[in-house]
Design a protein around this motif. Structure first.
Motif, mmCIF file in Angstrom:
data_model
loop_
_atom_site.group_PDB
_atom_site.id
_atom_site.type_symbol
_atom_site.label_atom_id
_atom_site.label_comp_id
_atom_site.label_asym_id
_atom_site.label_seq_id
_atom_site.Cartn_x
_atom_site.Cartn_y
_atom_site.Cartn_z
ATOM 1 N N ASN A 4 0.832 -1.217 0.000
ATOM 2 C CA ASN A 4 0.000 0.000 0.000
ATOM 3 C C ASN A 4 0.861 1.258 0.000
ATOM 4 O OD1 ASN A 4 -2.420 -1.244 -0.121
ATOM 5 N ND2 ASN A 4 -2.661 -1.405 2.103
ATOM 6 N N ARG A 5 1.975 1.214 0.732
ATOM 7 C CA ARG A 5 2.848 2.396 0.790
ATOM 8 C C ARG A 5 3.531 2.640 -0.558
ATOM 9 N NH1 ARG A 5 4.648 6.382 0.301
ATOM 10 N NH2 ARG A 5 6.075 7.649 1.572
ATOM 11 N N LEU A 6 3.987 1.543 -1.219
ATOM 12 C CA LEU A 6 4.720 1.716 -2.484
ATOM 13 C C LEU A 6 3.824 2.184 -3.636
ATOM 14 C CD1 LEU A 6 7.203 -1.321 -2.536
ATOM 15 C CD2 LEU A 6 7.587 1.009 -1.744
ATOM 16 N N LYS A 7 2.512 2.018 -3.449
ATOM 17 C CA LYS A 7 1.576 2.482 -4.494
ATOM 18 C C LYS A 7 1.435 4.000 -4.478
ATOM 19 C CE LYS A 7 -1.503 -1.479 -4.634
ATOM 20 N NZ LYS A 7 -2.689 -2.012 -3.963
ATOM 21 N N GLU A 8 1.875 4.628 -3.387
ATOM 22 C CA GLU A 8 1.703 6.079 -3.300
ATOM 23 C C GLU A 8 2.618 6.795 -4.290
ATOM 24 O OE1 GLU A 8 1.566 7.555 0.799
ATOM 25 O OE2 GLU A 8 0.545 5.692 1.353
ATOM 26 N N GLU A 9 2.141 7.957 -4.736
ATOM 27 C CA GLU A 9 2.796 8.658 -5.841
ATOM 28 C C GLU A 9 4.233 9.059 -5.549
ATOM 29 O OE1 GLU A 9 0.148 11.689 -7.323
ATOM 30 O OE2 GLU A 9 1.804 12.360 -8.639
ATOM 31 N N ASP A 10 4.529 9.380 -4.304
ATOM 32 C CA ASP A 10 5.887 9.854 -3.985
ATOM 33 C C ASP A 10 6.941 8.756 -4.168
ATOM 34 O OD1 ASP A 10 5.043 8.387 -1.782
ATOM 35 O OD2 ASP A 10 6.025 9.675 -0.317
ATOM 36 N N CYS A 11 6.508 7.504 -4.418
ATOM 37 C CA CYS A 11 7.479 6.413 -4.640
ATOM 38 C C CYS A 11 7.835 6.255 -6.113
ATOM 39 C CB CYS A 11 6.910 5.087 -4.121
ATOM 40 S SG CYS A 11 6.679 5.085 -2.344
ATOM 41 N N ASN A 12 7.205 7.051 -6.987
ATOM 42 C CA ASN A 12 7.409 6.846 -8.433
ATOM 43 C C ASN A 12 8.813 7.184 -8.912
ATOM 44 O OD1 ASN A 12 4.856 5.974 -8.576
ATOM 45 N ND2 ASN A 12 3.982 7.839 -9.472
ATOM 46 N N ASN A 13 9.536 8.059 -8.195
ATOM 47 C CA ASN A 13 10.891 8.428 -8.631
ATOM 48 C C ASN A 13 11.966 7.826 -7.749
ATOM 49 O OD1 ASN A 13 9.996 10.036 -10.767
ATOM 50 N ND2 ASN A 13 9.515 11.671 -9.306
ATOM 51 N N GLY A 14 11.683 6.684 -7.150
ATOM 52 C CA GLY A 14 12.655 6.017 -6.288
ATOM 53 C C GLY A 14 12.306 6.183 -4.823
ATOM 54 N N TYR A 15 12.875 5.308 -4.004
ATOM 55 C CA TYR A 15 12.638 5.360 -2.558
ATOM 56 C C TYR A 15 13.750 4.587 -1.863
ATOM 57 C CZ TYR A 15 10.682 0.840 -3.898
ATOM 58 O OH TYR A 15 10.521 -0.407 -4.450
ATOM 59 N N ILE A 16 13.865 4.795 -0.558
ATOM 60 C CA ILE A 16 14.845 4.048 0.242
ATOM 61 C C ILE A 16 14.068 3.134 1.170
ATOM 62 C CG2 ILE A 16 16.733 4.233 1.909
ATOM 63 C CD1 ILE A 16 16.484 7.368 0.941
ATOM 64 N N LEU A 17 14.274 1.853 0.998
ATOM 65 C CA LEU A 17 13.561 0.874 1.812
ATOM 66 C C LEU A 17 14.461 0.421 2.951
ATOM 67 C CD1 LEU A 17 10.971 -0.705 2.038
ATOM 68 C CD2 LEU A 17 11.845 -2.315 0.354
ATOM 69 N N ASP A 18 13.951 0.540 4.161
ATOM 70 C CA ASP A 18 14.766 0.320 5.364
ATOM 71 C C ASP A 18 14.064 -0.725 6.238
ATOM 72 O OD1 ASP A 18 15.594 0.630 8.033
ATOM 73 O OD2 ASP A 18 15.319 2.791 8.074
ATOM 74 N N GLY A 19 14.746 -1.831 6.525
ATOM 75 C CA GLY A 19 14.162 -2.862 7.396
ATOM 76 C C GLY A 19 13.464 -3.975 6.647
ATOM 77 N N GLU A 22 7.953 -10.164 -6.321
ATOM 78 C CA GLU A 22 6.588 -10.309 -6.885
ATOM 79 C C GLU A 22 5.832 -8.988 -6.752
ATOM 80 O OE1 GLU A 22 4.767 -13.554 -4.763
ATOM 81 O OE2 GLU A 22 6.370 -14.905 -5.387
ATOM 82 N N MET A 23 6.032 -8.353 -5.591
ATOM 83 C CA MET A 23 5.361 -7.078 -5.341
ATOM 84 C C MET A 23 5.815 -6.038 -6.382
ATOM 85 S SD MET A 23 5.610 -4.861 -1.809
ATOM 86 C CE MET A 23 5.612 -6.221 -0.716
ATOM 87 N N LEU A 24 7.148 -5.997 -6.639
ATOM 88 C CA LEU A 24 7.688 -5.028 -7.600
ATOM 89 C C LEU A 24 7.139 -5.288 -8.995
ATOM 90 C CD1 LEU A 24 11.443 -4.914 -6.488
ATOM 91 C CD2 LEU A 24 9.748 -3.090 -6.237
ATOM 92 N N ALA A 25 7.072 -6.583 -9.378
ATOM 93 C CA ALA A 25 6.563 -6.916 -10.712
ATOM 94 C C ALA A 25 5.118 -6.439 -10.834
ATOM 95 C CB ALA A 25 6.677 -8.417 -10.954
ATOM 96 N N SER A 26 4.321 -6.660 -9.788
ATOM 97 C CA SER A 26 2.912 -6.275 -9.877
ATOM 98 C C SER A 26 2.744 -4.750 -9.886
ATOM 99 C CB SER A 26 2.092 -6.908 -8.748
ATOM 100 O OG SER A 26 2.371 -6.239 -7.538
ATOM 101 N N LEU A 27 3.746 -4.042 -9.368
ATOM 102 C CA LEU A 27 3.666 -2.574 -9.350
ATOM 103 C C LEU A 27 4.464 -1.951 -10.504
ATOM 104 C CD1 LEU A 27 4.232 -1.990 -5.492
ATOM 105 C CD2 LEU A 27 2.075 -1.743 -6.716
ATOM 106 N N ASN A 28 5.078 -2.838 -11.330
ATOM 107 C CA ASN A 28 5.882 -2.371 -12.459
ATOM 108 C C ASN A 28 7.071 -1.508 -12.020
ATOM 109 O OD1 ASN A 28 6.381 -2.519 -15.119
ATOM 110 N ND2 ASN A 28 5.004 -0.833 -15.709
#
Ligand code: AMP
Length: 219
Positions: free
Chosen positions: A71-86, A99-105
Motif C-alpha cells: 500500500n505504501r509503495l503504491k503512493e505517488e511519492d514512490c514513483n521516482n525512487g525510494y529508500i527501503l529500510d528494514g 513479486e510485489m515489484l513486478a505487480s507494481l511495475n
C-alpha cells in the motif's frame, strides 16, 4: 533515481542515513519498522497484535508486512525512487518483494549493505533517543549525535524518548536474528550483482557516511 534497499543491523544508523539520503535525493524513506509503529499507534486490534511481537524483538508475519508495504509503495511519492529500510530481512521476503515489484511495475534497483561491529551498534542502541514527532534520532553518549538541548529534538523541539526495544536483552536478540537471516540475503543480492557494501566506523560523522553512500550510488 534508483530504488534502494538499505540493509544494516539494528542501531547501525540506517534510519539516520536514510533520512539524509531522502533530503539529498528528494525520495521517501520507507521503514517497515515505522509502518508497523504507525499501525500500533492507531490502536487497532492489528496494532495490538504487532505491539506484542515488537516488544520482544520477534519478526512480524510476512502477510502483515506485505500488505502494509505494498500500500505504501503504491503512493505517488514512490514513483521516482525510494529508500527501503528494514525490509526484506530474509530470502522469503526478498522473493515476495520481487513479486510485489513486478505487480507494481517497479525495478529492484540497488542494495546497500552497511556493516557495523556489534559493540558499536549496542552502544548506539542503549543511548539512542528518538523524536516521536519527526522520527529524528540522537544519542546521549556519542558527542556527534547529542541533541543540542538535553531531551529535546533539534529539528521540531518535541520531547525525545527511548524506544521500548532499545534495552540490552532485546537488542542482542534483534542483532542475532538479523545476522542469522542476513548472510543468505547478502549472498542472494551479491549473486544478482546489485549489492554495494560500505562499513560504518566508530568516528564516522554523518557527512562521512553520506559520502560513502553517495559513492556507491553513483558508481
Ligand atoms: P526496526 O525499526 O527495523 O528495527 O524494526 C523494529 C521491529 O519491527 C523488529 O524488531 C520487528 O519486530 C518488526 N519489523 C520491522 N521490519 C520487519 C520485517 N521486514 N519483517 C518482520 N518484522 C519486521
Amino acid at each position: 533515481m534508483k530504488n534502494i534497499i538499505f540493509i544494516a543491523p539494528p542501531a547501525a544508523g540506517k534510519g539516520t542515513y536514510s533520512k539524509l539520503l531522502q533530503d539529498k535525493y528528494n525520495i521517501p524513506h520507507i521503514s517497515t519498522g515505522d509502518l508497523l509503529r504507525d499501525e500500533v499507534n492507531k490502536g487497532t486490534s492489528l496494532g495490538q497484535e504487532i505491539a506484542e511481537d515488537m516488544k520482544t524483538g520477534k519478526l512480524i508475519s510476512d502477510d502483515i508486512i506485505t500488505n502494509l508495504l505494498k500500500n505504501r509503495l503504491k503512493e505517488e511519492d514512490c514513483n521516482n525512487g525510494y529508500i527501503l529500510d528494514g525490509y526484506p530481512r530474509n530470502i522469503a521476503q526478498a522473493k515476495t518483494y520481487e513479486e510485489m515489484l513486478a505487480s507494481l511495475n517497479k525495478d529492484l534497483g540497488l542494495v546497500i549493505y552497511l556493516e557495523v561491529d556489534k559493540d558499536l551498534a549496542l552502544n548506539r542502541a542503549l543511548y539512542r533517543v528518538v523524536c516521536p514527532n519527526c522520527g529524528a534520532s540522537f544519542n546521549t553518549k556519542i558527542d556527534a549525535f547529542k541533541p543540542k538541548e538535553d531531551g529535546i529534538c533539534d529539528i521540531c523541539h518535541h520531547q525525545l524518548e527511548t524506544r521500548k526495544d532499545d534495552n540490552e536483552q532485546t537488542f542482542l536478540k534483534r542483532f542475532d536474528t538479523y545476522l542469522e537471516n542476513t548472510s543468505a540475503l547478502i549472498n542472494y543480492y551479491q549473486e544478482k550483482g546489485v549489492l554495494r557494501k560500505i562499513k560504518s566506523e566508530n568516528n564516522d560523522t554523518n557527512e562521512i557516511m553520506l559520502n560513502k553512500i553517495r559513492g556507491v550510488i553513483n558508481d
